[in-house]
Design a protein around this motif. Structure first.
Motif, PDB file in Angstrom:
ATOM      1  N   ILE A   1      57.716  51.943 -30.161  1.00 19.32           N
ATOM      2  CA  ILE A   1      57.317  50.886 -29.221  1.00 19.32           C
ATOM      3  C   ILE A   1      57.525  51.351 -27.784  1.00 19.32           C
ATOM      4  N   ASN A   2      58.637  52.056 -27.538  1.00 22.46           N
ATOM      5  CA  ASN A   2      58.899  52.583 -26.185  1.00 22.46           C
ATOM      6  C   ASN A   2      57.827  53.581 -25.758  1.00 22.46           C
ATOM      7  N   GLU A   3      57.376  54.393 -26.704  1.00 18.85           N
ATOM      8  CA  GLU A   3      56.286  55.332 -26.408  1.00 18.85           C
ATOM      9  C   GLU A   3      55.008  54.571 -26.063  1.00 18.85           C
ATOM     10  N   PHE A   4      54.754  53.497 -26.816  1.00 21.63           N
ATOM     11  CA  PHE A   4      53.582  52.642 -26.557  1.00 21.63           C
ATOM     12  C   PHE A   4      53.662  52.040 -25.156  1.00 21.63           C
ATOM     13  N   ILE A   5      54.861  51.559 -24.776  1.00 20.66           N
ATOM     14  CA  ILE A   5      55.067  50.977 -23.436  1.00 20.66           C
ATOM     15  C   ILE A   5      54.809  52.013 -22.353  1.00 20.66           C
TER      16      ILE A   5
ATOM     17  N   ALA B   1      47.202  45.626 -20.090  1.00 23.49           N
ATOM     18  CA  ALA B   1      48.319  46.546 -20.326  1.00 23.49           C
ATOM     19  C   ALA B   1      49.657  45.865 -20.078  1.00 23.49           C
ATOM     20  N   GLU B   2      49.711  45.028 -19.038  1.00 26.51           N
ATOM     21  CA  GLU B   2      50.942  44.292 -18.737  1.00 26.51           C
ATOM     22  C   GLU B   2      51.292  43.317 -19.867  1.00 26.51           C
ATOM     23  N   LYS B   3      50.236  42.669 -20.431  1.00 28.20           N
ATOM     24  CA  LYS B   3      50.471  41.763 -21.569  1.00 28.20           C
ATOM     25  C   LYS B   3      50.992  42.542 -22.778  1.00 28.20           C
ATOM     26  N   HIS B   4      50.406  43.718 -23.031  1.00 23.87           N
ATOM     27  CA  HIS B   4      50.867  44.559 -24.144  1.00 23.87           C
ATOM     28  C   HIS B   4      52.330  44.974 -23.945  1.00 23.87           C
TER      29      HIS B   4
ATOM     30  N   GLN C   1      52.908  54.598 -22.558  1.00 22.12           N
ATOM     31  CA  GLN C   1      51.463  54.847 -22.500  1.00 22.12           C
ATOM     32  C   GLN C   1      50.760  53.770 -21.678  1.00 22.12           C
ATOM     33  N   LYS C   2      51.177  52.520 -21.875  1.00 20.64           N
ATOM     34  CA  LYS C   2      50.574  51.420 -21.131  1.00 20.64           C
ATOM     35  C   LYS C   2      50.924  51.491 -19.643  1.00 20.64           C
TER      36      LYS C   2
END
Length: 251
Positions: free
Chosen positions: A64-68, A115-118, A70-71
């Motif tokens: 999840i941190n990697e996903f964040i 991206a902010e919502k994600h 990326q966003k």
């Protein structure tokens, strides 16, 4: 040819009683340990599963941190494009170019909001995962403490009985070799049928020493003669007279 000795019924009964008394001694060690060996094994398996769960949650949090990240990078790229398009909008030649640039700016602004919502949703998910992770860690710590205590308890018992247990295990192996194979098979079958492991029992106060069912006088007389193997008609255990049973000692 070498002749094989044909043991009398009495000798066969003595070998059975000897084996029973030895293995009853071994059973006492197992009773002393109680459920500890099983409890230790179950706790080890449970902790292994909890550790796997902890690792899985940590990996999920890392993902999840990697996903964040990326966003966040996507937001930076979108914001850079917005600045680029805003700069270009000052040099447009006609309304068509202005509209095209405006649409690009709006698209990138939407990308930023999305991206902010994600990121917001991902941070909430991490919070839930962290709660689960802390719960798993506390459970592991508790289980580790219980396991340590039970292991210490079991080790103390083993330390005090190990020498005796080895001794009687050796005697049992030797005694088994002296029992008629067919009788040994019956002995083992009966032994597994009862929790107390008693296959061979004496007649005590005119009753079977295993199930306490009354033994008729004629049957008792036959048992004392030791001329044939006699079993309890109620429980199927092998019966011996008290004198023969008391005459066998194991040390």
């Amino acid at each position: 040819m070498a002749t094989v000795k044909d043991f009398s019924v009495e000798e066969k009964l003595v070998s059975l009683v000897t084996l029973q008394k030895i293995e009853s001694k071994i059973d006492e060690f197992q009773i002393l340990k109680g459920e500890l060996p099983i409890e230790v094994s179950d706790l080890e398996d449970e902790i292994l599963g909890l550790n796997a769960r902890q690792t899985r949650i940590e990996e999920e949090i890392n993902g999840i941190n990697e996903f964040i990240n990326q966003k966040k990078e996507a937001i930076k790229e979108a914001e850079a494009l917005i600045k680029k398009y805003e700069k270009q909008s000052t040099n447009v030649k006609n309304s068509r170019e202005f509209e095209a640039i405006t649409k690009e700016i709006e698209m990138q602004q939407l990308e930023v909001k999305l991206a902010e919502k994600h990121i917001k949703d991902a941070l909430e998910e991490i919070q839930d995962k962290v709660v689960g992770l802390e719960k798993a860690k506390k459970t592991i710590a508790t289980k580790d403490g219980v396991l340590k205590h039970k292991k210490e308890e079991l080790e103390k018992i083993i330390a005090t009985t190990e020498a005796e247990e080895k001794h009687f295990n050796k005697l049992a192996a030797e005694a088994r070799e002296k029992v008629d194979p067919r009788l040994l098979h019956s002995y083992d079958r009966i032994r597994t049928n009862y929790r107390n492991g008693l296959s061979v029992v004496p007649v005590v106060r005119d009753a079977c020493g295993g199930c306490f069912n009354a033994i008729p006088p004629q049957r008792q007389s036959e048992i004392k003669q030791r001329k044939k193997i006699i079993v309890c008609e109620n429980c199927g255990r092998i019966l011996v007279d008290n004198e023969l049973n008391d005459g066998v000692e194991v040390k």
